[in-house]
Scaffold this motif. Sequence first.
Motif, PDB file in Angstrom:
ATOM      1  N   ASP A  62       0.847  -1.177   0.069  1.00 12.94           N
ATOM      2  CA  ASP A  62       0.042   0.107   0.103  1.00 12.94           C
ATOM      3  C   ASP A  62       0.781   1.325   0.029  1.00 12.94           C
ATOM      4  OD1 ASP A  62      -2.399  -1.509   0.448  1.00 12.94           O
ATOM      5  OD2 ASP A  62      -1.917  -1.593   2.447  1.00 12.94           O
ATOM      6  N   PRO A  63       0.435   2.193  -0.793  1.00 11.20           N
ATOM      7  CA  PRO A  63       1.224   3.484  -0.616  1.00 11.20           C
ATOM      8  C   PRO A  63       1.062   4.132   0.614  1.00 11.20           C
ATOM      9  CG  PRO A  63      -0.599   3.556  -2.190  1.00 11.20           C
ATOM     10  CD  PRO A  63      -0.493   2.221  -2.000  1.00 11.20           C
ATOM     11  N   ILE A  64       1.894   4.611   1.136  1.00 15.72           N
ATOM     12  CA  ILE A  64       1.803   5.391   2.412  1.00 15.72           C
ATOM     13  C   ILE A  64       1.902   6.984   2.158  1.00 15.72           C
ATOM     14  CG2 ILE A  64       2.612   5.767   4.858  1.00 15.72           C
ATOM     15  CD1 ILE A  64       0.984   3.200   4.281  1.00 15.72           C
ATOM     16  N   HIS A  65       3.138   7.272   1.230  1.00 16.19           N
ATOM     17  CA  HIS A  65       3.530   8.784   1.228  1.00 16.19           C
ATOM     18  C   HIS A  65       4.283   8.691   0.017  1.00 16.19           C
ATOM     19  CE1 HIS A  65       5.400  12.490   1.604  1.00 16.19           C
ATOM     20  NE2 HIS A  65       4.474  12.971   2.610  1.00 16.19           N
ATOM     21  N   VAL A  66       4.029   9.823  -0.792  1.00 19.73           N
ATOM     22  CA  VAL A  66       4.752  10.045  -2.006  1.00 19.73           C
ATOM     23  C   VAL A  66       5.276  11.630  -2.140  1.00 19.73           C
ATOM     24  CG1 VAL A  66       2.803  10.565  -3.557  1.00 19.73           C
ATOM     25  CG2 VAL A  66       4.831   9.929  -4.509  1.00 19.73           C
ATOM     26  N   THR A  67       6.274  11.952  -2.602  1.00 17.67           N
ATOM     27  CA  THR A  67       6.652  13.201  -2.790  1.00 17.67           C
ATOM     28  C   THR A  67       7.157  13.169  -4.290  1.00 17.67           C
ATOM     29  OG1 THR A  67       7.567  13.485  -0.542  1.00 17.67           O
ATOM     30  CG2 THR A  67       8.531  15.155  -2.140  1.00 17.67           C
ATOM     31  N   ALA A  68       6.813  14.365  -4.759  1.00 18.92           N
ATOM     32  CA  ALA A  68       7.322  14.441  -6.466  1.00 18.92           C
ATOM     33  C   ALA A  68       7.724  15.843  -6.591  1.00 18.92           C
ATOM     34  CB  ALA A  68       5.905  14.107  -7.149  1.00 18.92           C
TER      35      ALA A  68
END
Length: 335
Positions: A62-68
């Motif tokens: 499961d994705p928890i956090h993303v920084t783009a």
Amino acid sequence: MAPFDQAINITKGVHKEGFQVYVGDIDPEWVVGAIPNGGYVLALIVDACIQHQSKAQSGHVDPIHVTAHYLRTTAIARFEVFVRVLKSGRGFTNLTADLVQESQTKITTHLIFGINKPSSGSRTPINITPPSRYARRIPLYTHPSTAVIEPMRHTWGFHSQVNWTKEPEILKRNRVDSVTRTDRNSIGGEGLEWGAWFEFVDKSARITNPSLAFLVDIFLNTPTLLPRSERPGLTTSWFPTMTLAVEFKSPIPALSEKHASRTVGLYSSGRFLNDPQGRHDMYVEVWTAPCNLGEGKEVDGWRDNQICLAVATQMALTIPIEVNQERGRKNTARL
């Protein structure tokens, strides 16, 4: 051109120098002006990483956090996503993923994956949820069964695929004469706010983790929310995202009498707007909805059943729409 679920169409490619590569084509409908929507292209990256983690030995699916970080504008063309595991621990896996077109990195991201659901073995079993008086409730006023659908922004190429509504009570707080406005004696300030119900019109659509990456990029930007007297000379604008950080707060609930399958509540706020290039901050929340637009009926306590699915912050610019169109033409010419 396709509904959102079909526009996220990515397949596994080959290994290249320590990276697993995923490939696909950017759909021409999911654009703002002539440039692919920033949330949509982030959804492509998130989907590639979900595929990558789906069979991971860690179980961190499961994705928890993303920084783009958006380095260059993307084009309506073929793309590759280069995924690499940085570290896999007991609770989380850290990944990098870069979206590449024509050998140029367009977006670079850092993602954290884990297991986004309650754990019986948690060492810190604490939550702030209703009926706690400290819990945040969904910040929208109108129930989606009675909310009035509003016209979409004409610069959104995907306007035929979605519907949204207006929240007059929230917009009133942006008026010059609102009690939320500041003066020389004020401490802090509320900034500008916006909210709406938002749904995918395709009846088979479902809210997914990739779609949350798109939904956190749906709002009215701070310059647009200003009264006309406060934005002299501002014409139709493009608000390109420079950075976007998303936290996936809760697992997406199954379709039920309490939760809709293809509709969400959106809330955003912004507090600063300054040089260079009309740089401004945005904070966004994505909530479950009790029903789709025009369906169901309002029942007592419906707000306590709604869940915040994701929160996000971003830095965006304010640029004339003509720049968007010119970059779109240049991107097309290079392909």
